[in-house]
Every structure is written in structure tokens, then in C-alpha cells.
Design an enzyme around this catalytic site. Structure first.
Site, mmCIF file in Angstrom:
data_model
loop_
_atom_site.group_PDB
_atom_site.id
_atom_site.type_symbol
_atom_site.label_atom_id
_atom_site.label_comp_id
_atom_site.label_asym_id
_atom_site.label_seq_id
_atom_site.Cartn_x
_atom_site.Cartn_y
_atom_site.Cartn_z
ATOM 1 N N LEU A 204 11.161 -4.775 7.878
ATOM 2 C CA LEU A 204 11.825 -5.921 8.211
ATOM 3 C C LEU A 204 11.722 -6.907 9.424
ATOM 4 C CD1 LEU A 204 15.392 -4.123 7.761
ATOM 5 C CD2 LEU A 204 14.313 -5.344 6.193
ATOM 6 N N ARG A 205 10.885 -6.179 10.271
ATOM 7 C CA ARG A 205 10.353 -7.068 11.529
ATOM 8 C C ARG A 205 11.307 -7.193 12.535
ATOM 9 N NH1 ARG A 205 5.700 -5.699 9.716
ATOM 10 N NH2 ARG A 205 4.522 -6.991 8.228
ATOM 11 N N HIS B 65 2.726 4.325 -1.601
ATOM 12 C CA HIS B 65 1.934 3.677 -2.119
ATOM 13 C C HIS B 65 0.660 4.097 -2.434
ATOM 14 C CE1 HIS B 65 1.554 1.888 2.197
ATOM 15 N NE2 HIS B 65 1.052 2.875 2.199
ATOM 16 N N ASP C 163 7.352 -2.433 -0.961
ATOM 17 C CA ASP C 163 6.199 -2.570 0.315
ATOM 18 C C ASP C 163 6.026 -3.929 0.875
ATOM 19 O OD1 ASP C 163 4.471 -0.889 1.943
ATOM 20 O OD2 ASP C 163 3.061 -0.553 0.135
#
Lengths: 322, 437
Positions: B76-77, B245, B318
């Protein structure tokens, strides 16, 4: 002033010279022929032409290189271009920002040709997308160094009369070498057989996919070859990271008369410079005037760069006219 | 399509829908009614005649009505890099992508490794009041890979699982202790499976492409070495483990064998790994630079097979937003990552449209299964559960339009890619957060 040598009528349809991989055999022949002609004029008393009079060439080097920069500078001056040298110190983190900022700034000064060297693969292409002038790749990371491969090819052709059918062994740090990649592409395009010789730690994965033969044993790799092309091994890779020691590297991968004895008797020895004497090449071999073409490579470097500047600015002239 | 015009807290009937519930295998024509933010009822015979006049009606016109997607891996930064993304812009992107719940990684600035960080995310999500936001906490302090975080306290505060985000937990003893200690509270560890000493300085998959481009490669074995080590540690400790991943055939094989042995392990992958291979990098396209790197075509096909046979449990976006400055640099210097929230569903639906994975299996990997892995009561149609729903036009063709992304960042290599399937409406707790034009 001399009239510029004439190239064949085939056109060179590239805005930039970013890599040998982009060139056809005709493109390469065109550059080599023109380079040969410039090599002739370079040996005359009056070396200068006014072909690039009024043109501006900027040598933009993000990596130190006295030799290549000097060679490009001399080439541009012999064609009467205005030349500016910029060496940009690259700090570790801000490199990328500097690159595009620099590109945009320089572009605003309307240069005609930018010669760019950068420590990162792909950086010269990235920069070329942001400027309106012609860009020559002066070496980008471990990707390509097209003018080096071209000057090597001119040198070989002058000594051997051809490229087609020759067996060329490229020896040393293939993994990290842009010179090796450009030479592999060029020599294969021109019909030579290429071998690469290196310990597995300096050999790129799947190198055979380039169509070359790979050897770990130098004597097998050099057997009956026409050309031995040595590569420089960077100091930081000599002491335990990729090879255990200089001593061990020289013993198994350094070029000396003993290893050279399996090559053809007239095999030509080449090195892009600067040499690490006693690391990848024995001094005696390097200085053997009969067999070593190392000085001629330097001479051809200027001629090849004149040819490249000439061809790329012809396209600019067309663009100016249009 | 009818609009919800009034009485938002009152009941809303979604009629003429194709109801899909991948958790139960339900696939039927029918209707669903929400009330007070919950699913009040649904089924084939609901409103078989006409809905009562007191109910707002949305005519679904035969489109798919299904549980909202649960995206188990997003960045989400916020806090720290709000110029790339915020919880608000990520939520807008999530809604446009059909995602109704997402779990964010702790690699923010500051790192989410203490209770205050987890509470901050929860408070911001409440303020934004859109997509449900869940939070991973760091497994080690400051993602340093050495000291364990306060897992018990963090879990009490709401951390759904523990991970060092984009960094693999490299030290075997730390990983062993993390798995062991997490057992105290029955917590899940999520690993970025990449042996850092092999991946060091690598910019892309090691192989022919990296050789031609002159870029340092990350060998495929870097992934399976870490996974196989971890599986041994899981076997030794009995901890709960999830590999994020997965990108290589060897790693898929390792997970397949571990599951056959009965180990309690799960894994996910992301759309780039089954949609693209390393050739997408072409001439140094930094938008195709991700971690783990895009691999070979054989690996891509192995990931597809892993999805089809159930070895790969879940699909996560991702989501890794990056601004232009992080990507318009020489390849080796560029940041890793692709924005994924708005392409997760259409790219995953290609698995169905191309005949690789049945529709309900694809949707389950995007909803019920990731919810189960994180032990969240989401991702299914349940009476009395939150009405987190997506209305999907399964077959509608289109192209990925990066300029239309709600995300603050546009770093996607999928620009202009033809896709099939479009989110028409996204509903969280009964509220419509997104409606397609």
C-alpha cells in the site's frame, strides 16, 4: 583538406549505433569498408576533413576511460566537429536520475552526436530515447561495445583478408564483457566461427545459445584457431570471488607461448586494452610485433569511430534537409 | 442496469444474477438480497415472482454475482511512500478490480513491526472506509532477519500473518525459531522464497536473456533452495508456512511433493508468472522487472500446471506500485514490481477462458482459499456474512487501459493487452464502491 573517403552506395539506415545485434552483414561491411578508407587517410600527412564542420559531438562518459574517449575525440576532431568531453561521476544510488536529467539537459544544447559510455547495461538505449541526436554506444555495462567489435573486425580483415571462415577464440571474462558480446554478434554475422574460453565462473549461463562453442580448457579452445582475442580481467574479480588468485588464473587462462603453440602458426593475438600483463597475457606475447595486433587495434579505433560519425551524420543531413 | 438510488441501509435485491460461490461450488441463476451490510438471503428461488416494493432492486441482467476477491499480497506504500500509493488510492484500485479485502505487506516506512504500526493501518482503513484492509506484521524487527517481532501482541492487534515482505528470511536458525515460536499462537509465516546470496545484485532471471542483455541473473534454483530448506524446517517444527509468489517449475514440484507428504503448507502465485515469461523484458523494459523475476516459458507452463492441479492454492495481485522515477532508470537500478490490483481478475480469468482451470477453481483461488489461508471469514456467499460482492461480466472483451487505473502508479507491462471479463460493480458490506460506466 582531404575529401572524405567514399562509402559504397548502400545506405546505413540507423539513427543510432547502440549495438552490433541491431546490424546486418551489409551494415557491418559498409562500416568496415569506410573504416579502411579512413585508416588510409589517417596515415597521411594531412588527416583532416571538414565533413563534420559545424557539428557538435559530446562524449558523455559515466565511466572512466581515457582510451576510448580519446579515440572518439580524435575521430571527431579529424572530421572537424566541435567536441566536448563530459565525465560524470556516478555515485552509487543517484546514478539513474542523473542519467535522464543529463540527457534532457544535453539535448537542449542541440548536439548532433552523443557518444555515451555507462556502467549499466541498457543505459545508453534508455538515454537515446530521450534525445533528438544520434547516439553511439561507447560501452554499456556488460551489454555491448559496438565500436570495439568493429575495430577488431577491421584489424582482422586487414591482417587476414577476410572474416568469413576464420576461427576466433575469445578468452577470459566472457560473463562480464561487453566486448565479448559485441564481438560474438559481429563475427558470427560475418561468417566466422567463434569459441569462448573461460572458467565456468566467468562463462555466462547458456552461452551456447549464441551459437558459440564453449571451452574451459584453454588448449582445446585455442587449437587451430586463427585469432586469439584476450579479454581484460577486472581486478576485483581476481581475488577469490570469481577465480582464486592471479597466479592460478595466469597458470590456466593466461596467454603465453606454450598455450599459443596449439593455435595456427600465424594466429593473430588481440586485446581490447588496457592489458593486465601477467594476468591474462604474458608480456612477451603481448609485445610480439609479428603476432600481436594490439597496437593496430588502437589505430583502427580512430578510423572506425570516424566511419561511424560519418555514417550517422549523413542521416542527420537527410533529416536536416527534410 | 438499475441504479441504487435511495435507502442505502435498507435491503437491496440483486435479481437475474448468475450466483457463483466457489467455496461451495454453487453456480445457479438466482437472486441475492443484502440488508444492513450483510447477505440476508440468496438462492435460485429467491424473488422467483417479484421482489417486494420495499426493496431496492438491481437487475444483474444475467451477469455473475460472486464473493469479492481477497487479495493476500499487496503493497500500500502508506506510511512512507505516499507519492506511490495510499490506502485511499489502493482502495479505489481494489474496488475497480473487484477486490473487497486485501492484506498488505509490512515493508513500509516505518516497517510494520510493532503494535502502533498495525493500529495505524487499521485506523487509516477505517477512515477511508472502503476496501477491507488486513495487515501482515514483520517476522523480524525492521525486516532485519535476526530478531523476532512480538508475534503474540501483534496478532492480538490484528496482524493476520508474519512475513519479511520482499526479503526472504535467510538465516536458517531465525526461520526455525520463527516457525517454532509462531506455533505458540498458531500463526502463519509467509516466506519470500529466494536465497539472497544467490540472488544478490541480480536484475532478472539467469539464462539466455540475461546473458544477451548483459544483466546479472538470479538463478531459478535460488527459489527452490529456499523452499526446500523451509519445508525441512516446517517438518521439524510443525509450524504453519506459506510460500509467496512461486515462479519456477522446480518450486512448484517441491510444493507438490510436500503436499503429497501431508505437510501443512500452502503457496500462491501472481498473474505475471502465469501470463508472461522473461522475454517480456525485451529491450530493458523495467515495467517487467519484478521479484522474483519473470522466468522461462517452461517455468510459466509449470506454474499453469500447478494452478490447474491445485498445488498452487491462491492467486494474489502482488500489487507493487512505483512512480516513474523508480522505473525510468537503467534496468539494474529500477525497482521491482507491477501494479496488480486492477489486472488481477482479468488476467486470472484468462486461466478459465484459455481452458487451463475451471471457472470456480480460478475464483476460489482469488477468494475463499486466500481467506482460509489467512483465517478470515471472507470470500464466500454465506447468509449473515458481510455482503462483499462483485458483479462480473465474465465474457466482455476489452483491453487493459493503464491510463484508466485508479492506482496512483501506472507501472504495468500489461498495457493494451486484450482481456476478457470486466468488473461491473463492487460491493463492500452492502455499499457499492465501484460501478463501471
Amino acid at each position: 583538406m582531404n575529401a572524405p573517403p567514399k562509402a559504397s552506395q548502400t545506405a546505413f539506415r540507423h539513427r543510432n549505433l547502440l549495438g552490433i545485434a541491431d546490424l546486418s552483414a551489409d551494415d557491418i561491411s559498409l562500416i568496415l569498408d569506410l573504416s579502411d578508407a579512413y585508416a588510409q587517410t589517417n596515415r597521411e600527412r594531412r588527416k583532416k576533413s571538414d565533413l563534420l564542420d559545424g557539428r557538435t559531438v559530446i562524449n558523455l562518459f559515466f565511466e572512466n576511460s581515457t582510451r576510448t574517449r580519446t579515440s572518439f575525440e580524435l575521430a571527431a576532431r579529424r572530421l572537424s566537429a566541435d567536441v566536448i568531453n563530459m565525465t560524470v561521476e556516478t555515485s552509487s544510488i543517484k546514478k539513474g536520475e542523473t542519467l535522464l536529467d543529463t540527457a534532457i539537459t544535453l539535448n537542449a544544447m542541440h548536439p548532433d552526436v552523443l557518444v555515451v559510455r555507462h556502467p549499466e547495461s541498457g543505459a545508453v538505449k534508455l538515454l537515446s530515447e530521450k534525445v533528438n541526436c544520434a547516439v553511439i554506444n561507447g560501452g554499456d555495462g556488460a551489454h555491448e561495445h559496438p565500436t570495439q567489435a568493429l575495430l577488431d573486425a577491421v584489424t582482422i580483415r586487414r591482417r587476414k583478408g577476410r572474416l568469413q571462415g576464420l576461427t576466433v577464440a575469445i578468452c577470459g571474462d566472457i560473463q562480464h564483457s561487453r566486448v565479448a558480446r559485441s564481438n560474438i554478434y559481429l563475427l558470427q554475422t560475418m561468417g566466422a566461427r567463434v569459441r569462448v574460453v573461460a572458467p565456468p565462473t566467468l562463462m555466462p549461463p547458456q552461452v551456447e545459445r549464441l551459437g558459440v562453442e564453449a571451452f574451459w580448457d584453454m588448449e582445446k579452445g585455442l587449437a587451430d584457431c586463427d585469432i586469439v582475442m584476450m579479454l581484460r580481467l577486472q581486478t576485483e574479480r581476481m581475488q577469490g570471488s570469481y577465480v582464486p588468485s592471479i597466479r592460478e588464473y595466469f597458470r590456466f587462462f593466461g596467454l603465453d607461448y606454450h598455450k599459443l603453440s596449439v593455435a595456427k602458426p600465424d594466429a593473430l593475438i588481440m586485446h581490447p586494452g588496457p592489458m593486465n600483463r601477467g594476468v591474462e597475457i604474458d608480456s612477451e606475447v603481448a609485445d610480439d610485433f609479428g603476432r600481436s595486433a594490439i597496437q593496430e587495434q588502437v589505430e583502427m579505433g580512430v578510423a572506425v569511430r570516424m566511419a561511424c560519425l560519418d555514417l550517422l551524420t549523413r542521416n542527420l543531413a537527410e533529416a536536416d534537409a527534410a | 442496469m438499475g441504479k441504487v438510488t435511495s435507502n442505502r441501509s435498507g435491503p437491496v435485491a440483486y435479481i437475474n444474477a448468475r450466483l457463483l460461490d466457489p467455496a461451495t461450488g454453487l453456480d445457479t441463476k438466482g437472486a441475492l438480497v443484502t440488508e444492513g451490510g450483510l447477505i440476508a438471503d440468496f438462492g435460485p428461488r429467491l424473488f422467483a415472482d417479484t421482489p417486494p416494493a420495499s426493496v431496492d432492486v438491481v437487475d444483474c441482467e444475467g451477469l455473475c454475482l460472486m464473493p469479492g476477491l481477497v487479495d493476500m499480497r499487496v503493497q500500500l506504500r502508506e506510511p512512507g511512500e505516499e507519492h506511490k500509493e495510499t490506502i485511499e488510492t489502493a482502495s479505489a484500485a481494489a474496488s475497480a478490480g473487484g477486490v473487497t479485502a486485501m492484506a498488505c505487506l509490512p515493508n513500509t516506512d516505518p516497517v510494520l513491526d510493532d503494535v502502533a504500526g498495525i493500529e495505524f493501518i487499521a485506523r487509516r482503513a477505517r477512515e477511508v472506509k472502503a476496501t477491507k484492509v488486513f495487515c501482515y506484521a514483520a517476522a523480524t524487527r525492521r525486516l532485519g532477519g535476526t530478531e523476532l517481532t512480538e508475534m503474540g501482541l501483534l496478532a492480538e492487534t490484528g496482524a493476520v500473518a508474519f512475513t519479511d515482505g520482499l526479503r526472504g528470511i535467510a538465516d536458517a536458525r531465525v526461520m526455525q525459531r520463527a516457525l517454532s515460536y509462531a506455533k505458540t499462537f498458531d500463526l502463519l509465516l509467509v516466506q519470500h522464497p529466494e536465497e539472497p546470496s544467490l540472488a544478490a545484485d541480480g536484475a532478472m532471471n539467469a539464462g539466455e536473456m540475461s546473458m544477451r542483455l548483459g544483466l546479472r541473473g538470479i538463478p531459478a534454483v535460488a527459489e527452490v533452495i529456499m523452499i526446500e530448506r523451509d519445508l525441512r524446517l516446517v517438518e521439524a517444527t510443525g509450524g504453519r508456512y506459506h510460500a509467496a509468489h512461486v515462479s519456477t517449475g522446480a518450486a512448484v514440484d517441491a510444493m507438490r511433493r510436500a503436499k503429497a507428504r501431508g505437510l501443512p503448507v500452502t503457496c500462491d502465485t501472481a498473474p505475471p508468472y502465469f501470463t508472461l515469461n522473461e522475454t517480456a523484458i525485451g529491450d530493458y523494459r523495467t515495467f517487467a522487472k519484478i521479484s522474483p523475476p519473470l522466468r522461462t516459458e517452461e517455468d510459466r507452463v509449470a506454474v499453469l500446471e500447478g494452478l490447474a492441479d491445485g498445488t498452487i492454492d491462491a492467486i494474489a495481485s502482488d500489487h507493487s506500485p512505483h512512480d516513474q522515477d523508480s522505473k525510468r532508470v537503467p534496468f539494474a537500478q529500477a525497482e521491482n514490481g507491477i501494479v496488480g490490483l486492477e489486472t488481477l481478475l482479468p488476467l486470472s480469468l484468462a486461466l478459465y477462458h484459455n481452458g487451463h482451470v475451471p471457472l470456480l477453481d480460478v475464483l476460489r483461488k482469488l477468494s475463499a482459499t486466500p481467506a482460509d489461508i489467512l483465517r478470515l471469514p471472507l470470500g464466500r456467499l454465506t447468509k449473515g456474512a458481510a455482503a462483499d460482492l462483485v458483479l462480473l461480466d465474465l465474457d466482455r472483451p476489452g483491453r487493459i487501459d493503464v491510463d484508466a487505473f485508479r492506482s496512483k502508479s501506472k507501472n504495468s507491462p500489461f498495457e493494451n493487452m486484450p482481456v476478457q471479463g470486466q468488473v461491473r460493480r463492487t460491493i463492500v458490506e452492502g455499499r457499492t464502491l465501484f460501478e463501471a460506466d
